[in-house]
Structure formats: C-alpha cells, structure tokens
Design a protein around this motif. Structure first.
Motif, PDB file in Angstrom:
ATOM      1  N   THR A 110     -22.033 -36.332  -2.610  1.00  0.00           N
ATOM      2  CA  THR A 110     -20.981 -36.505  -3.611  1.00  0.00           C
ATOM      3  C   THR A 110     -21.018 -37.916  -4.177  1.00  0.00           C
ATOM      4  OG1 THR A 110     -19.574 -34.883  -2.501  1.00  0.00           O
ATOM      5  CG2 THR A 110     -18.485 -36.436  -3.981  1.00  0.00           C
ATOM      6  N   VAL A 111     -21.172 -38.901  -3.317  1.00  0.00           N
ATOM      7  CA  VAL A 111     -21.236 -40.291  -3.758  1.00  0.00           C
ATOM      8  C   VAL A 111     -22.524 -40.520  -4.549  1.00  0.00           C
ATOM      9  CG1 VAL A 111     -21.338 -42.691  -2.984  1.00  0.00           C
ATOM     10  CG2 VAL A 111     -19.764 -41.084  -1.887  1.00  0.00           C
ATOM     11  N   ASP A 112     -23.627 -39.960  -4.071  1.00  0.00           N
ATOM     12  CA  ASP A 112     -24.897 -40.095  -4.805  1.00  0.00           C
ATOM     13  C   ASP A 112     -24.787 -39.500  -6.209  1.00  0.00           C
ATOM     14  OD1 ASP A 112     -26.019 -41.288  -2.589  1.00  0.00           O
ATOM     15  OD2 ASP A 112     -27.025 -39.472  -1.890  1.00  0.00           O
ATOM     16  N   ALA A 113     -24.147 -38.353  -6.321  1.00  0.00           N
ATOM     17  CA  ALA A 113     -23.962 -37.719  -7.630  1.00  0.00           C
ATOM     18  C   ALA A 113     -23.069 -38.568  -8.515  1.00  0.00           C
ATOM     19  CB  ALA A 113     -23.382 -36.315  -7.461  1.00  0.00           C
ATOM     20  N   HIS A 114     -22.024 -39.139  -7.928  1.00  0.00           N
ATOM     21  CA  HIS A 114     -21.117 -40.028  -8.666  1.00  0.00           C
ATOM     22  C   HIS A 114     -21.888 -41.222  -9.236  1.00  0.00           C
ATOM     23  CE1 HIS A 114     -17.593 -42.440  -9.615  1.00  0.00           C
ATOM     24  NE2 HIS A 114     -17.960 -43.351  -8.756  1.00  0.00           N
ATOM     25  N   ILE A 115     -22.685 -41.848  -8.403  1.00  0.00           N
ATOM     26  CA  ILE A 115     -23.470 -43.006  -8.851  1.00  0.00           C
ATOM     27  C   ILE A 115     -24.468 -42.586  -9.921  1.00  0.00           C
ATOM     28  CG2 ILE A 115     -25.230 -44.674  -8.104  1.00  0.00           C
ATOM     29  CD1 ILE A 115     -23.643 -44.818  -5.429  1.00  0.00           C
ATOM     30  N   GLY A 116     -25.111 -41.437  -9.744  1.00  0.00           N
ATOM     31  CA  GLY A 116     -26.053 -40.946 -10.754  1.00  0.00           C
ATOM     32  C   GLY A 116     -25.385 -40.724 -12.101  1.00  0.00           C
ATOM     33  N   THR A 117     -24.189 -40.169 -12.076  1.00  0.00           N
ATOM     34  CA  THR A 117     -23.434 -39.949 -13.314  1.00  0.00           C
ATOM     35  C   THR A 117     -23.124 -41.273 -13.999  1.00  0.00           C
ATOM     36  OG1 THR A 117     -22.457 -37.912 -12.480  1.00  0.00           O
ATOM     37  CG2 THR A 117     -21.279 -39.017 -14.268  1.00  0.00           C
ATOM     38  N   LEU A 118     -22.699 -42.254 -13.231  1.00  0.00           N
ATOM     39  CA  LEU A 118     -22.367 -43.554 -13.806  1.00  0.00           C
ATOM     40  C   LEU A 118     -23.593 -44.223 -14.418  1.00  0.00           C
ATOM     41  CD1 LEU A 118     -19.930 -44.929 -11.070  1.00  0.00           C
ATOM     42  CD2 LEU A 118     -19.367 -43.765 -13.215  1.00  0.00           C
ATOM     43  N   ILE A 119     -24.714 -44.170 -13.730  1.00  0.00           N
ATOM     44  CA  ILE A 119     -25.940 -44.780 -14.253  1.00  0.00           C
ATOM     45  C   ILE A 119     -26.403 -44.058 -15.512  1.00  0.00           C
ATOM     46  CG2 ILE A 119     -28.398 -45.199 -13.759  1.00  0.00           C
ATOM     47  CD1 ILE A 119     -27.503 -45.829 -10.848  1.00  0.00           C
ATOM     48  N   ASP A 120     -26.278 -42.743 -15.551  1.00  0.00           N
ATOM     49  CA  ASP A 120     -26.636 -41.988 -16.763  1.00  0.00           C
ATOM     50  C   ASP A 120     -25.771 -42.410 -17.948  1.00  0.00           C
ATOM     51  OD1 ASP A 120     -28.557 -40.582 -15.347  1.00  0.00           O
ATOM     52  OD2 ASP A 120     -27.342 -38.752 -15.155  1.00  0.00           O
ATOM     53  N   GLN A 121     -24.501 -42.686 -17.695  1.00  0.00           N
ATOM     54  CA  GLN A 121     -23.621 -43.109 -18.782  1.00  0.00           C
ATOM     55  C   GLN A 121     -24.015 -44.492 -19.300  1.00  0.00           C
ATOM     56  OE1 GLN A 121     -19.689 -42.679 -17.107  1.00  0.00           O
ATOM     57  NE2 GLN A 121     -19.763 -40.453 -17.260  1.00  0.00           N
ATOM     58  N   ILE A 122     -24.350 -45.389 -18.390  1.00  0.00           N
ATOM     59  CA  ILE A 122     -24.838 -46.705 -18.818  1.00  0.00           C
ATOM     60  C   ILE A 122     -26.115 -46.541 -19.625  1.00  0.00           C
ATOM     61  CG2 ILE A 122     -25.756 -48.938 -18.061  1.00  0.00           C
ATOM     62  CD1 ILE A 122     -23.959 -48.683 -15.572  1.00  0.00           C
ATOM     63  N   ALA A 123     -27.007 -45.661 -19.167  1.00  0.00           N
ATOM     64  CA  ALA A 123     -28.273 -45.437 -19.864  1.00  0.00           C
ATOM     65  C   ALA A 123     -28.043 -44.967 -21.298  1.00  0.00           C
ATOM     66  CB  ALA A 123     -29.129 -44.427 -19.098  1.00  0.00           C
ATOM     67  N   GLN A 124     -27.039 -44.125 -21.502  1.00  0.00           N
ATOM     68  CA  GLN A 124     -26.720 -43.658 -22.853  1.00  0.00           C
ATOM     69  C   GLN A 124     -26.344 -44.833 -23.752  1.00  0.00           C
ATOM     70  OE1 GLN A 124     -26.729 -40.412 -24.362  1.00  0.00           O
ATOM     71  NE2 GLN A 124     -26.581 -41.814 -26.097  1.00  0.00           N
ATOM     72  N   ILE A 125     -25.522 -45.724 -23.238  1.00  0.00           N
ATOM     73  CA  ILE A 125     -25.104 -46.888 -24.027  1.00  0.00           C
ATOM     74  C   ILE A 125     -26.287 -47.820 -24.272  1.00  0.00           C
ATOM     75  CG2 ILE A 125     -23.571 -48.893 -24.107  1.00  0.00           C
ATOM     76  CD1 ILE A 125     -21.618 -47.281 -22.310  1.00  0.00           C
ATOM     77  N   VAL A 126     -27.107 -48.035 -23.251  1.00  0.00           N
ATOM     78  CA  VAL A 126     -28.290 -48.903 -23.403  1.00  0.00           C
ATOM     79  C   VAL A 126     -29.238 -48.326 -24.441  1.00  0.00           C
ATOM     80  CG1 VAL A 126     -30.362 -49.757 -22.220  1.00  0.00           C
ATOM     81  CG2 VAL A 126     -28.113 -49.947 -21.110  1.00  0.00           C
ATOM     82  N   GLN A 127     -29.464 -47.024 -24.381  1.00  0.00           N
ATOM     83  CA  GLN A 127     -30.342 -46.382 -25.363  1.00  0.00           C
ATOM     84  C   GLN A 127     -29.794 -46.575 -26.782  1.00  0.00           C
ATOM     85  OE1 GLN A 127     -31.322 -42.313 -24.552  1.00  0.00           O
ATOM     86  NE2 GLN A 127     -32.042 -41.927 -26.620  1.00  0.00           N
ATOM     87  N   ASP A 128     -28.489 -46.374 -26.943  1.00  0.00           N
ATOM     88  CA  ASP A 128     -27.873 -46.578 -28.258  1.00  0.00           C
ATOM     89  C   ASP A 128     -28.060 -48.018 -28.714  1.00  0.00           C
ATOM     90  OD1 ASP A 128     -27.070 -43.937 -28.084  1.00  0.00           O
ATOM     91  OD2 ASP A 128     -24.950 -44.400 -27.730  1.00  0.00           O
ATOM     92  N   GLY A 129     -27.903 -48.961 -27.800  1.00  0.00           N
ATOM     93  CA  GLY A 129     -28.071 -50.372 -28.138  1.00  0.00           C
ATOM     94  C   GLY A 129     -29.495 -50.721 -28.518  1.00  0.00           C
ATOM     95  N   MET A 130     -30.447 -50.051 -27.901  1.00  0.00           N
ATOM     96  CA  MET A 130     -31.854 -50.277 -28.273  1.00  0.00           C
ATOM     97  C   MET A 130     -32.142 -49.690 -29.655  1.00  0.00           C
ATOM     98  SD  MET A 130     -33.850 -49.686 -24.698  1.00  0.00           S
ATOM     99  CE  MET A 130     -33.437 -50.646 -23.250  1.00  0.00           C
ATOM    100  N   GLU A 131     -31.563 -48.529 -29.916  1.00  0.00           N
ATOM    101  CA  GLU A 131     -31.779 -47.890 -31.216  1.00  0.00           C
ATOM    102  C   GLU A 131     -31.159 -48.693 -32.360  1.00  0.00           C
ATOM    103  OE1 GLU A 131     -30.329 -43.882 -30.744  1.00  0.00           O
ATOM    104  OE2 GLU A 131     -31.996 -43.331 -29.428  1.00  0.00           O
ATOM    105  N   THR A 132     -30.041 -49.361 -32.102  1.00  0.00           N
ATOM    106  CA  THR A 132     -29.392 -50.173 -33.138  1.00  0.00           C
ATOM    107  C   THR A 132     -29.882 -51.614 -33.116  1.00  0.00           C
ATOM    108  OG1 THR A 132     -27.535 -50.696 -31.668  1.00  0.00           O
ATOM    109  CG2 THR A 132     -27.292 -48.763 -33.118  1.00  0.00           C
ATOM    110  N   LYS A 133     -30.817 -51.894 -32.222  1.00  0.00           N
ATOM    111  CA  LYS A 133     -31.425 -53.221 -32.078  1.00  0.00           C
ATOM    112  C   LYS A 133     -30.445 -54.292 -31.575  1.00  0.00           C
ATOM    113  CE  LYS A 133     -35.274 -52.221 -35.042  1.00  0.00           C
ATOM    114  NZ  LYS A 133     -35.550 -51.012 -34.382  1.00  0.00           N
ATOM    115  N   GLU A 134     -29.353 -53.851 -30.951  1.00  0.00           N
ATOM    116  CA  GLU A 134     -28.460 -54.799 -30.287  1.00  0.00           C
ATOM    117  C   GLU A 134     -29.090 -55.298 -28.993  1.00  0.00           C
ATOM    118  OE1 GLU A 134     -24.153 -53.622 -30.003  1.00  0.00           O
ATOM    119  OE2 GLU A 134     -24.965 -51.790 -30.925  1.00  0.00           O
TER     120      GLU A 134
END
Length: 196
Positions: free
Chosen positions: A119-143
């Motif tokens: 359960t904790v591993d899944a929680h951490i995986g979900t959080l990291i995936d959410q950060i990855a989404q924001i990072v990907q968006d930031g790379m696409e916008t060149k931020e």
C-alpha cells in the motif's frame, strides 16, 4: 447497529478508522470493529481476510484522500514551475495535517511503512507519477531542462523526503520548517530550470 446482510466495506473501513483512533494500531482488533458495527467478527472477515488486510485497506483509503487533490494539481493547465511548487506544498501540508490531526491513523501508516507494505509502495508510486507529469509538462514548455522524466521525478520526491516521509514527522512542527522547505524548493528549481 448494522445487520450482517446490509454491511458494506465502506462501513467496515469507517468503523476501523474509529477503532484505530481509539485503541491505536497495536491494540485495535477485528472484534473491536465488529463490536462497533454490531455484527459478528466473521462478517468483517468476509470483506477483509485478516487484521493486516483491514489495516492496509484503511491506510489505502486514508492515503487516497490526499491523492485526489495532488492529482488535480498534476494534470491542470498552467506553468509547471508553479504547479510543482504547489504540489510539493500541498503534499507537505497534507502529511503534516495527518500527523498532527490524526495521530492514531498516522501511527498505523508508520506501522505499514515499517512493514514495507505494498500500500505504501503504491502510494509512493502514485506520487512520483504525478511529479513526472508536471516535469514532463515543464520540459515540453521549456521551463525545465531536458532530462529523464522518471529519474527526475524520483529525485525530486527523494530530495523533499524530509517534508513528507513520516520518519521526519517530529520536525514538521518546527517553526522554521516552512522556511527550510522554501530553501530546498529554490535548490530544486535551480536544478530543474532550463538554461537561458
């Protein structure tokens, strides 16, 4: 009082939260949960095969409440820099609130962390995936500078562990905690920012 035939998993989870708050994770039992509901402990076992399974389900539901708000930040429009800062700020605030406002369930979460629960591993995986989404968006916008998205997301998560890992909960009430968080954010942002 609930009848056995009308019993739902949500009722059991709510009752289990109450029992965990009252007795703590070490002393709470399935019999206590059943007694709170006015049913036999066998009725609870039909939904959750063990005390550990019930405790994990309570923790999963408890953690999912934080996921929704963070998930919306991860997928909304807007500058990635602002979203990532807000996401990290909301995560820190949510963890701090859970630690101080709901100490018995927080103790249950700490128990599961110690057990290396899926359960904790899944929680951490979900959080990291959410950060990855924001990072990907930031790379696409060149931020943000180009980098491996998943490695960068994990690095951000691990770098900020002091502000969300339950092992550090004792320091979250320090009056300087927010200031330290903002100082760390500036370092992270400096590492992520695209070169001009």
């Amino acid at each position: 009082m609930t009848t056995d035939s009308a019993l739902t998993s949500e009722q059991i989870l709510s009752a289990a939260e109450d029992v965990l708050r009252q007795f703590g994770p070490a002393k709470a039992t399935v019999v206590d949960v059943a007694r709170t509901l006015g049913v036999s402990h066998g009725s609870v076992y039909r939904f959750f095969p063990s005390k550990a399974a019930l405790r994990e389900a309570v923790t999963e539901r408890w953690l999912a409440q934080a996921h929704d708000e963070l998930r919306f930040i991860a997928i909304e429009a807007g500058p990635a820099t602002e979203r990532l800062h807000r996401w990290l700020t909301v995560l820190f605030a949510a963890k701090r609130k859970k630690a101080f406002d709901d100490p018995q369930l927080f103790a249950t979460y700490m128990t599961l962390v110690g057990e290396n629960s899926h359960t904790v591993d899944a929680h951490i995986g979900t959080l990291i995936d959410q950060i990855a989404q924001i990072v990907q968006d930031g790379m696409e916008t060149k931020e943000f500078r180009l980098a491996h998205i998943n490695s960068t997301a994990r690095a951000v998560f691990e770098a900020t562990a002091h502000f969300h890992n339950p092992a550090h909960a004792a320091s979250w009430s320090d009056p300087a905690a927010d200031e330290r968080f903002e100082a760390l954010w500036k370092l992270i942002l400096g590492g992520l920012a695209a070169k001009a």
